[in-house]
Scaffold this motif. Sequence first.
Motif, short mmCIF file in Angstrom:
data_model
loop_
_atom_site.label_atom_id
_atom_site.label_comp_id
_atom_site.label_asym_id
_atom_site.label_seq_id
_atom_site.Cartn_x
_atom_site.Cartn_y
_atom_site.Cartn_z
N TYR A 96 -88.60 12.59 41.77
CA TYR A 96 -89.37 13.06 40.62
C TYR A 96 -89.52 14.57 40.66
O TYR A 96 -89.72 15.16 41.72
CB TYR A 96 -90.78 12.47 40.63
CG TYR A 96 -90.86 10.99 40.43
CD1 TYR A 96 -90.87 10.11 41.51
CD2 TYR A 96 -90.96 10.46 39.15
CE1 TYR A 96 -90.96 8.75 41.32
CE2 TYR A 96 -91.06 9.10 38.95
CZ TYR A 96 -91.05 8.25 40.04
OH TYR A 96 -91.15 6.89 39.84
N CYS A 97 -89.48 15.17 39.49
CA CYS A 97 -89.80 16.58 39.31
C CYS A 97 -91.25 16.66 38.82
O CYS A 97 -91.68 15.84 38.00
CB CYS A 97 -88.84 17.18 38.29
SG CYS A 97 -89.03 18.94 38.01
N ALA A 98 -91.97 17.66 39.32
CA ALA A 98 -93.36 17.83 38.92
C ALA A 98 -93.67 19.31 38.79
O ALA A 98 -92.99 20.16 39.39
CB ALA A 98 -94.29 17.21 39.96
N SER A 99 -94.69 19.62 38.02
CA SER A 99 -95.07 21.03 37.85
C SER A 99 -96.58 21.18 37.72
O SER A 99 -97.29 20.25 37.35
CB SER A 99 -94.39 21.63 36.62
OG SER A 99 -94.97 21.14 35.43
N VAL A 100 -97.03 22.39 38.05
CA VAL A 100 -98.43 22.76 37.87
C VAL A 100 -98.46 24.25 37.58
O VAL A 100 -97.71 25.02 38.17
CB VAL A 100 -99.27 22.41 39.11
CG1 VAL A 100 -98.78 23.14 40.36
CG2 VAL A 100 -100.74 22.71 38.86
N VAL A 101 -99.35 24.66 36.69
CA VAL A 101 -99.48 26.08 36.37
C VAL A 101 -100.05 26.81 37.57
O VAL A 101 -101.02 26.37 38.18
CB VAL A 101 -100.37 26.26 35.14
CG1 VAL A 101 -100.63 27.74 34.88
CG2 VAL A 101 -99.74 25.62 33.91
N GLY A 102 -99.43 27.93 37.92
CA GLY A 102 -99.88 28.71 39.05
C GLY A 102 -99.05 28.45 40.28
O GLY A 102 -98.00 27.79 40.23
N ASP A 103 -99.49 28.98 41.41
CA ASP A 103 -98.77 28.85 42.68
C ASP A 103 -99.50 27.93 43.63
O ASP A 103 -100.72 27.87 43.65
CB ASP A 103 -98.63 30.22 43.35
CG ASP A 103 -97.70 31.14 42.59
OD1 ASP A 103 -97.89 32.35 42.65
OD2 ASP A 103 -96.76 30.62 41.95
N CYS A 104 -98.74 27.24 44.44
CA CYS A 104 -99.32 26.55 45.59
C CYS A 104 -98.93 27.34 46.84
O CYS A 104 -98.09 28.22 46.79
CB CYS A 104 -98.81 25.11 45.68
SG CYS A 104 -97.01 24.96 45.83
#
Length: 128
Positions: A96-104
């Motif tokens: 799966y591809c996933a995303s979140v705004v900003g950096d981890c």
Amino acid sequence: QVNLLESGGGLVQAGGSLRLSCAASGRTFSRSTMTWFRQVPGKERTFVAALTRGGTDKYYSDSVKGRFTISKESATANTVYLQMNLLQPEDTALYYCASVVGDCRGTSCWDRRLYTSWGQGTQVTVSS
């Protein structure tokens, strides 16, 4: 909201390679960390690799480090790749591809609860 579409999965023999793609669209893509997870039936979804916005930082799970590479062609490109080399049967999973705004940062990238957008997944099967 980012829309994600994975492709590139398939059947490969042990020792072979595959390249997965994740095509993203949406207003916040350029400001998002992009990450790959994988899941086998009956088990939790686990972290594989992450690429922070701008492509400056990359993180890998210990199980794929040195074999898999996450990348994109430029900081503003809308497709993220996962090059998988020296594949082993234990790499068999739905990716799966996933995303979140900003950096981890570091192990914070591993937490699937961090991510707000997910693709439908692409199956990778490695035969022995």
